[in-house]
Design a protein around this motif. Structure first.
Motif, PDB file in Angstrom:
ATOM      1  N   GLU A   1       0.839  -1.198   0.000  1.00 33.53           N
ATOM      2  CA  GLU A   1       0.000   0.000   0.000  1.00 33.53           C
ATOM      3  C   GLU A   1       0.875   1.249   0.000  1.00 33.53           C
ATOM      4  OE1 GLU A   1      -2.940   2.313   3.096  1.00 33.53           O
ATOM      5  OE2 GLU A   1      -3.005   0.121   3.043  1.00 33.53           O
TER       6      GLU A   1
ATOM      7  N   GLY B   1      -4.288   6.527  -3.322  1.00 30.07           N
ATOM      8  CA  GLY B   1      -3.838   5.331  -2.627  1.00 30.07           C
ATOM      9  C   GLY B   1      -3.647   4.212  -3.643  1.00 30.07           C
TER      10      GLY B   1
ATOM     11  N   PHE C   1      -3.004   0.165  -4.189  1.00 29.27           N
ATOM     12  CA  PHE C   1      -3.143  -1.105  -3.491  1.00 29.27           C
ATOM     13  C   PHE C   1      -2.870  -2.263  -4.458  1.00 29.27           C
ATOM     14  CE2 PHE C   1      -6.059   2.095  -1.958  1.00 29.27           C
ATOM     15  CZ  PHE C   1      -5.815   2.123  -0.593  1.00 29.27           C
TER      16      PHE C   1
ATOM     17  N   ARG D   1      -2.859  -3.823  -9.896  1.00 23.44           N
ATOM     18  CA  ARG D   1      -2.780  -2.722  -8.936  1.00 23.44           C
ATOM     19  C   ARG D   1      -4.045  -1.867  -9.036  1.00 23.44           C
ATOM     20  NH1 ARG D   1       3.243  -1.042 -10.791  1.00 23.44           N
ATOM     21  NH2 ARG D   1       2.263  -1.649 -12.758  1.00 23.44           N
TER      22      ARG D   1
END
Length: 259
Positions: A1, A45, A47, A54
């Motif tokens: 992350e 963000g 992840f 992704r």
């Protein structure tokens, strides 16, 4: 992350102007990172999905202003990346294909979710240059009877309001046409100069307490009165436009082009 952000021109908590810089407690995208933003003020963000792809959750850093975002993706031969965007209505991923750049709009305080899958050999889509004259929108708007523009009056056309105007474009790019509909009001048309990129516009009305300007927006075939707002934000789709009316309490000069 991983969580990265872009610099901002407005404070996220107060919507006030500030020096173009990173917000406190945020980290800039590394210069060699595979994902970058050349336009838009976002917090993102990243992840990793169980299948190896992704996911990017891209948030508008401002709760008051639209953003016209351009997301740049590093594409390498043999490691091509296919991009999808999550569709909230269908609950499915909409394929965008392999791209080096993705242009889209982010509403105030909103977010968009993208998926990046490595697919060697995937075709990289190239955006074909499109010839576009943003002044074409002004002729189209003048043909709409409900807007109320006198087609015999030639508008003042420019890209930046002059010093004698109370209006200031704080964010976004537009070709602007001002029609002085009478002595106390102006109809202003903002036309997107790009046929590819979205614009997130923010216009400061420069309000004076003793003589506030009343703003209305033309939407869905009619004028909708908004009131004496301090500023107004809206999005411009590629080749799109927005129509606003500014009513002053007394005689005043219409906005003039900056010289």
């Amino acid at each position: 992350e991983e969580v990265y952000a872009t610099p901002t021109r407005r404070r996220a908590d107060t919507n006030k102007d500030k020096k173009f810089a990173m917000e406190a407690n945020t980290t800039a995208f590394p210069k060699d990172y595979w994902l970058q933003f050349s336009r838009g003020e976002v917090l993102t963000g990243i992840f990793k999905h169980p299948d190896g792809s992704r996911i990017a959750y891209v948030c508008n850093q401002n709760a008051w202003a639209w953003q016209g975002a351009t997301m740049d993706v590093a594409q390498e031969k043999g490691k091509e990346i296919a991009i999808s965007r999550f569709n909230r209505k269908s609950g499915k991923w909409d394929s965008l294909g392999g791209r080096r750049a993705v242009n889209y709009a982010l509403a105030p305080a909103d977010a968009a979710v993208f998926r990046f899958e490595t697919k060697p050999g995937a075709v990289i889509v190239k955006d074909t240059p499109i010839k576009w004259d943003p002044t074409d929108n002004f002729a189209e708007v003048a043909k709409i009877p409900a807007v109320g523009i006198d087609r015999n009056i030639k508008p003042a056309i420019f890209t930046e309001f002059g010093k004698d105007s109370s209006l200031t474009v704080k964010q976004g790019k537009a070709m602007i046409a001002v029609y002085a509909s009478d002595k106390t009001s102006d109809i202003v048309v903002f036309s997107n100069p790009s046929a590819i990129q979205w614009q997130g516009m923010l216009v400061d009305l420069g309000q004076a307490k003793e003589a506030p300007v009343i703003m209305s927006q033309f939407e869905h075939g009619k004028w909708n009165r908004r009131g004496a707002w301090g500023d107004v934000n809206f999005s411009l789709a590629p080749k799109g436009y927005a129509i606003l009316k500014f009513e002053r309490p007394g005689p005043d000069k219409p906005a003039e082009p900056k010289k």
